[in-house]
Design a protein around this motif. Sequence first.
Motif, mmCIF file in Angstrom:
data_model
loop_
_atom_site.group_PDB
_atom_site.id
_atom_site.type_symbol
_atom_site.label_atom_id
_atom_site.label_comp_id
_atom_site.label_asym_id
_atom_site.label_seq_id
_atom_site.Cartn_x
_atom_site.Cartn_y
_atom_site.Cartn_z
ATOM 1 N N VAL A 83 6.072 13.765 -11.471
ATOM 2 C CA VAL A 83 6.864 13.741 -12.703
ATOM 3 C C VAL A 83 6.019 14.199 -13.887
ATOM 4 C CG1 VAL A 83 8.033 12.229 -14.356
ATOM 5 C CG2 VAL A 83 8.470 11.975 -11.912
ATOM 6 N N ALA A 84 4.776 13.730 -13.932
ATOM 7 C CA ALA A 84 3.883 14.094 -15.038
ATOM 8 C C ALA A 84 3.626 15.599 -15.058
ATOM 9 C CB ALA A 84 2.569 13.328 -14.914
ATOM 10 N N PHE A 85 3.246 16.156 -13.905
ATOM 11 C CA PHE A 85 2.962 17.594 -13.857
ATOM 12 C C PHE A 85 4.240 18.413 -14.048
ATOM 13 C CE2 PHE A 85 -0.846 16.089 -11.527
ATOM 14 C CZ PHE A 85 -1.807 16.697 -12.328
ATOM 15 N N GLY A 86 5.361 17.934 -13.529
ATOM 16 C CA GLY A 86 6.623 18.612 -13.763
ATOM 17 C C GLY A 86 6.971 18.647 -15.247
ATOM 18 N N SER A 87 6.682 17.548 -15.948
ATOM 19 C CA SER A 87 6.933 17.492 -17.395
ATOM 20 C C SER A 87 6.049 18.482 -18.131
ATOM 21 C CB SER A 87 6.661 16.077 -17.908
ATOM 22 O OG SER A 87 7.493 15.135 -17.278
ATOM 23 N N VAL A 88 4.792 18.594 -17.699
ATOM 24 C CA VAL A 88 3.866 19.553 -18.326
ATOM 25 C C VAL A 88 4.400 20.974 -18.185
ATOM 26 C CG1 VAL A 88 1.578 20.615 -18.140
ATOM 27 C CG2 VAL A 88 1.813 18.131 -18.072
ATOM 28 N N ARG B 82 0.826 -1.204 0.000
ATOM 29 C CA ARG B 82 0.000 0.000 0.000
ATOM 30 C C ARG B 82 0.864 1.260 0.000
ATOM 31 N NH1 ARG B 82 -3.780 -3.151 3.139
ATOM 32 N NH2 ARG B 82 -2.678 -2.690 5.076
ATOM 33 N N TRP B 83 1.884 1.292 0.882
ATOM 34 C CA TRP B 83 2.719 2.473 0.972
ATOM 35 C C TRP B 83 3.611 2.636 -0.257
ATOM 36 C CZ3 TRP B 83 1.670 6.343 3.868
ATOM 37 C CH2 TRP B 83 0.973 6.151 5.068
ATOM 38 N N MET B 84 4.141 1.528 -0.769
ATOM 39 C CA MET B 84 4.980 1.593 -1.959
ATOM 40 C C MET B 84 4.174 2.084 -3.158
ATOM 41 S SD MET B 84 8.198 0.745 -1.484
ATOM 42 C CE MET B 84 8.795 0.082 -3.035
ATOM 43 N N THR B 85 2.958 1.574 -3.275
ATOM 44 C CA THR B 85 2.097 1.977 -4.390
ATOM 45 C C THR B 85 1.723 3.447 -4.279
ATOM 46 O OG1 THR B 85 1.188 -0.248 -4.533
ATOM 47 C CG2 THR B 85 -0.058 1.495 -5.600
ATOM 48 N N LEU B 86 1.349 3.876 -3.069
ATOM 49 C CA LEU B 86 0.991 5.274 -2.853
ATOM 50 C C LEU B 86 2.155 6.190 -3.200
ATOM 51 C CD1 LEU B 86 -0.969 7.412 -1.759
ATOM 52 C CD2 LEU B 86 -0.029 6.990 0.522
ATOM 53 N N LEU B 87 3.345 5.826 -2.739
ATOM 54 C CA LEU B 87 4.530 6.637 -3.013
ATOM 55 C C LEU B 87 4.838 6.674 -4.507
ATOM 56 C CD1 LEU B 87 6.984 8.230 -2.015
ATOM 57 C CD2 LEU B 87 8.186 6.042 -1.719
ATOM 58 N N ALA B 88 4.769 5.496 -5.162
ATOM 59 C CA ALA B 88 5.079 5.426 -6.597
ATOM 60 C C ALA B 88 4.073 6.232 -7.419
ATOM 61 C CB ALA B 88 5.093 3.968 -7.052
ATOM 62 N N LEU B 89 2.796 6.157 -7.052
ATOM 63 C CA LEU B 89 1.774 6.926 -7.759
ATOM 64 C C LEU B 89 1.997 8.426 -7.582
ATOM 65 C CD1 LEU B 89 -1.484 4.885 -7.054
ATOM 66 C CD2 LEU B 89 -0.582 5.451 -9.304
ATOM 67 N N ALA B 90 2.333 8.836 -6.360
ATOM 68 C CA ALA B 90 2.575 10.251 -6.101
ATOM 69 C C ALA B 90 3.774 10.753 -6.905
ATOM 70 C CB ALA B 90 2.800 10.472 -4.603
ATOM 71 N N VAL B 91 4.856 9.975 -6.926
ATOM 72 C CA VAL B 91 6.032 10.347 -7.704
ATOM 73 C C VAL B 91 5.686 10.443 -9.187
ATOM 74 C CG1 VAL B 91 8.316 9.579 -8.471
ATOM 75 C CG2 VAL B 91 7.690 9.426 -6.048
ATOM 76 N N THR B 92 4.894 9.481 -9.664
ATOM 77 C CA THR B 92 4.475 9.488 -11.071
ATOM 78 C C THR B 92 3.723 10.760 -11.417
ATOM 79 O OG1 THR B 92 4.324 7.071 -11.133
ATOM 80 C CG2 THR B 92 3.104 8.279 -12.811
ATOM 81 N N ASP B 93 2.786 11.171 -10.534
ATOM 82 C CA ASP B 93 2.015 12.379 -10.801
ATOM 83 C C ASP B 93 2.882 13.633 -10.750
ATOM 84 O OD1 ASP B 93 -0.352 11.019 -11.228
ATOM 85 O OD2 ASP B 93 -0.966 11.100 -9.127
#
Length: 497
Positions: free
Chosen positions: A56-61, A43-54
């Motif tokens: 990165v996505a918004f930073g790329s935008v 749960r924590w790994m997934t939450l952290l990975a999803l947050a990092v992904t978002d």
Amino acid sequence: MAATLQHDSMIGPPAPELTIVSRADVASASTQSLEAVHARRARWMTLLALAVTDFVAFGSVLGILDLAAYAVAPAYASTVWSAAALLPVILIAFVFLGLYHHTRMHPADEMRMASQVTVTIGLTAAIAVYVGGGNSIVAMTMVAAALLGAVVVPLCRGFFRVICARAEWWGQPAVVIGEKEEALTVTDTLKRWPEIGLRPVALLTDRPVDTPIWSGPSGTALHVAANHDIPYAIVVEPNLDAEEHDHLVARYSKFFDNVLVVPDVKKGAAALWRTGRSHQGLVGYGVSHYELQVGARFAKRIIDMIGALLLTIVSFPLLLTIAVLIKIDSPGGVFYSQNRMGRQGRCFSVLKFRTMHVDADAILADLLDKDPTLRAEYEQFHKLQEDPRVTRIGRVLRRYSLDELPQLFNVIAGDMSLVGPRAYMPRELPKMKNLARIVLQTPPGITGLWQVSGRNALSFERRVDLDVHYFKNWSPWLDLYLLIRTVPVVLSGEGAS
């Protein structure tokens, strides 16, 4: 199972020690708290990975907009980062909408929702800034960030699902309980589609079963739940009446945090990831026939045209290199065309790189006449695993689906789509039975659900079932997700022959 339902207090004999098998099927001894620890860590790994992904996505935008502003209007480049104010609002909306929960949502639905939320919040903020008398440049920046984010954010999330779903920490452990064939189908689906977020660690059925994960009688389910703290139970019971169903859910809910009941599973089902929903108070699942809508078909066509043109331009050096290698490897033309059925059964010539010798048909006929075993294999799969007709360079092209690249020209011409059902030959029509009328309502695709679900390792019947499932559940987001999932399948050569 029916007898067990009548005695909720009867748990059965003590369960043997459960061995948890990793995705690599490497068994390791389990302790009483192993699954509880794994579940919390996941749960924590997934939450952290999803947050990092978002992030990165918004930073790329913001990075893309910043570069564009410096190139077009350097004086306004500083206003780009004002759109960063949207990030916390969007992330909070993601939390409340369950986009940081890695189960119970199909990846295509997750991508659609992430796109819609990003656009809605971005446009709302832009309107508020403009109406409130704020800087119009800031409002325009927010509009640009919202529109670009609507593409970048779901793409990043889609790649995240495909990549991280193979990680050891991904997925909540689940026990599959039910009739042998149906339970095996569900287990196979969960393993084939780990993006769903449920990791099968035990299969419980009253009939002997050969499976790499731990298996045992259904009566041991409650012991397994109590001793190993497994949060999910997936119950596959196609022959229960309403009363038995209610007893079943009540019984397992005492020990499992989540009980998912699969009422019916067709043997060899394509996938079990329709989105369950309620319609007008009726419990069931909905099928949205976007493919029958004129607007959706138009949007699909535009995406196909743009995508095919871009891919053709980018891959032109590769196309030229392959053409030269084919000419060097064996005599004959570079391309091979074959009559296939398109939308509404209209025939067209599908274009491929030649991967066989020029006298392939004669070689096949002679081979099948001499070997009944190969004839049976060909009749089942319409392919041969070890095909002597295939050239040396042809084997490489087929393994990585490079022989399909010329079909980009079929997409540009409108005969095919980037994603869709398999392009069937006219002689295969009788074997498709009455399902052909469903499959042929949409253009065939270069890739599709069949491509990412086993490719040539699937039987002909299974391919047709997959194509029917694709048609019933089609959406632009499903196409985008299947395109993303095609990349690792092609690079690994999974299911190729």
